[in-house]
Write an enzyme that holds these catalytic residues in place. Sequence first.
Site, PDB file in Angstrom:
ATOM      1  N   ASP A   6       1.083   9.898   2.792  1.00  0.00           N
ATOM      2  CA  ASP A   6       0.426   9.998   4.094  1.00  0.00           C
ATOM      3  C   ASP A   6       1.172  10.899   5.078  1.00  0.00           C
ATOM      4  OD1 ASP A   6       2.467   8.134   4.139  1.00  0.00           O
ATOM      5  OD2 ASP A   6       1.462   6.769   5.512  1.00  0.00           O
ATOM      6  N   GLY A  39       3.533   5.108   0.481  1.00  0.00           N
ATOM      7  CA  GLY A  39       2.847   5.375   1.738  1.00  0.00           C
ATOM      8  C   GLY A  39       1.470   4.729   1.792  1.00  0.00           C
ATOM      9  N   HIS A  66       2.202   3.659  -6.497  1.00  0.00           N
ATOM     10  CA  HIS A  66       1.646   2.502  -5.797  1.00  0.00           C
ATOM     11  C   HIS A  66       0.131   2.650  -5.754  1.00  0.00           C
ATOM     12  CE1 HIS A  66       5.434   1.307  -3.272  1.00  0.00           C
ATOM     13  NE2 HIS A  66       5.706   1.494  -4.550  1.00  0.00           N
ATOM     14  N   GLU A  69      -3.017  -1.955  -3.170  1.00  0.00           N
ATOM     15  CA  GLU A  69      -2.448  -2.842  -2.171  1.00  0.00           C
ATOM     16  C   GLU A  69      -3.339  -2.766  -0.926  1.00  0.00           C
ATOM     17  OE1 GLU A  69       1.757  -3.837   0.105  1.00  0.00           O
ATOM     18  OE2 GLU A  69       1.248  -1.768  -0.351  1.00  0.00           O
ATOM     19  N   ASP A 147      10.139  -5.124  -2.707  1.00  0.00           N
ATOM     20  CA  ASP A 147       9.619  -3.984  -1.949  1.00  0.00           C
ATOM     21  C   ASP A 147      10.735  -3.398  -1.083  1.00  0.00           C
ATOM     22  OD1 ASP A 147       8.016  -2.037  -0.892  1.00  0.00           O
ATOM     23  OD2 ASP A 147       6.414  -3.366  -0.271  1.00  0.00           O
TER      24      ASP A 147
END
Length: 213
Positions: A6, A39, A66, A69, A147
């Site tokens: 991002d 991100g 990732h 989520e 995390d």
Amino acid sequence: FDIVRDVEGEAERRKRADFTTRVALECMREGVVALGLGGNEEGYPPEQFAPWFEKALAGGLHSTPHAGECAGPASVWEALRTLGAERIGHGVRSIEDPELVRHLAERRIPLEVCPGSNVCLGIYPNFAAHPLPCLYAAGVQLSVNSDDPPLFNVTLNQDVERLHSVFHLDLDTIDDILLNGVRHSFLPDERKKSMEAEFRAEMARVRQECGLL
């Protein structure tokens, strides 16, 4: 190493993705084993980053983006299809797509689950709503992870303890989830086998000391 998805501005985003991928490949001899994608998922789908993951995979790195989520199960499908994901960071919203859950279980594609940060970010309102037990019961390979401890005020020990106190899993299940951290690492097979044996011996010792055998 993670590409940050991002970053504002396409030119800057591409520049940073180039840099991260290049350094990750250059540092393989120093212990870098995979390329990730971090991100905010919203507005930055996995397929936008396919060229960098193609380069990373061709150079011998693994793929651990990732997905699933903040964004839903479609982001997990795209990470698998366009980034060659071998592990999925988070991935908890896979539970919303039964076909995806079956696919993950059948292909033994692990999810790096981080309950503390998921609740902190409001992905789930509380731990009772978290799908970790349902994913495990469906046969999905899970590991438990912290995390970003300073950002989310969580530790790995806390999230491991929650496997018992919040999710009410038995010791055999908890041990299995912990051992997945070894089984789905990118170590050589022989090293994984020896580490799992070491972990099992230590788990048995702790159980004996605590009178849990």
